[in-house]
Design an enzyme around this catalytic site. Structure first.
Site, mmCIF file in Angstrom:
data_model
loop_
_atom_site.group_PDB
_atom_site.id
_atom_site.type_symbol
_atom_site.label_atom_id
_atom_site.label_comp_id
_atom_site.label_asym_id
_atom_site.label_seq_id
_atom_site.Cartn_x
_atom_site.Cartn_y
_atom_site.Cartn_z
ATOM 1 N N GLY A 46 32.509 45.265 63.868
ATOM 2 C CA GLY A 46 33.909 45.301 64.040
ATOM 3 C C GLY A 46 34.211 44.172 64.970
ATOM 4 C CD GLN A 51 35.713 44.786 70.329
ATOM 5 O OE1 GLN A 51 36.229 44.992 69.872
ATOM 6 N NE2 GLN A 51 34.344 45.695 70.946
ATOM 7 C CB CYS A 91 32.634 50.262 71.128
ATOM 8 S SG CYS A 91 33.897 49.255 71.194
ATOM 9 C CG LEU A 92 29.643 44.431 69.196
ATOM 10 C CD1 LEU A 92 30.357 43.350 68.018
ATOM 11 C CD2 LEU A 92 28.636 44.397 68.836
ATOM 12 C CG HIS A 133 36.472 51.511 66.892
ATOM 13 N ND1 HIS A 133 35.023 51.862 67.656
ATOM 14 C CD2 HIS A 133 36.699 50.532 67.026
ATOM 15 C CE1 HIS A 133 34.801 51.775 68.214
ATOM 16 N NE2 HIS A 133 34.783 50.058 68.196
ATOM 17 C CD GLU A 134 37.026 47.302 65.622
ATOM 18 O OE1 GLU A 134 37.174 46.404 66.604
ATOM 19 O OE2 GLU A 134 35.442 47.178 65.376
ATOM 20 C CG HIS A 137 39.178 47.992 70.504
ATOM 21 N ND1 HIS A 137 38.163 48.536 71.952
ATOM 22 C CD2 HIS A 137 37.770 48.304 69.479
ATOM 23 C CE1 HIS A 137 37.040 48.472 71.219
ATOM 24 N NE2 HIS A 137 36.672 48.412 70.030
HETATM 25 NI NI NI Z 1 35.130 48.976 69.310
#
Ligand code: NI
Length: 167
Positions: A46, A51, A91-92, A133-134, A137
């Site tokens: 995701g 991000q 998370c990236l 989660h996304e 962000h």
């Molecule tokens: Ni994330």
């Protein structure tokens, strides 16, 4: 299509609030393509526009093993949520860190797709967790902020060490 650089926690730009997309135009569609490419290349399941330092309410995700089930959410809103799930998340923007977070087990989400068409999706399990989660962000929240202050400090120290070692 381009692979976009991903902001790393604790970059303050991860705390910006994303703005609603007013028109799903060529620019937004290009952003979606670039975000998908960036997510698949990472690899990740995701990615939120926040991000990649674009502060628009756009999310891409793909939790399939075959990596060919792209979900796009523009201006996502949770209509309903229920239950409780605790899932280990990564998370990236927080590479190498995996921690358990408690979230809703099921969510009903309304959003626009890449063509600007409205849809409603009922999700549960990993997909529901991912969406939550996304969406966090987009309002400037990173999953580690659900953890204790001490844990957050340890994570920041660990990430700084990673960056030093990479130089
Ligand atoms: Ni994330």
């Amino acid at each position: 299509m381009a692979i976009l650089p991903i902001l790393r926690y604790p970059d303050p730009r991860l705390h910006k609030i994303a703005a609603k997309v007013t028109r799903v135009d060529a620019e937004v569609r290009k952003l979606i393509k670039d975000m998908a490419k960036t997510m698949y290349a990472a690899p990740g399941i995701g990615l939120a526009a926040t991000q990649v330092d674009i502060h628009k309410r756009v999310i891409v995700l793909d939790i399939s093993e075959t990596r060919d089930q792209l979900h796009v959410f523009i201006n996502p809103e949770v209509l309903e949520s229920s239950g409780e799930a605790e899932c280990e998340e990564g998370c990236l923007s927080v590479p190498g860190i995996y921690e358990k977070v408690r979230r809703a087990q099921r969510v009903r989400v309304e959003a626009l797709d890449a063509e600007g068409k409205r849809f409603v999706l009922e999700a549960e399990g990993l997909l529901a967790v991912c969406i939550q989660h996304e969406m966090d962000h987009l309002v400037g929240k990173v999953f580690v902020e659900y953890l204790s202050r001490l844990k957050q400090q340890r994570i920041v120290a660990k990430l700084k060490k990673q960056v030093r070692q990479a130089m």
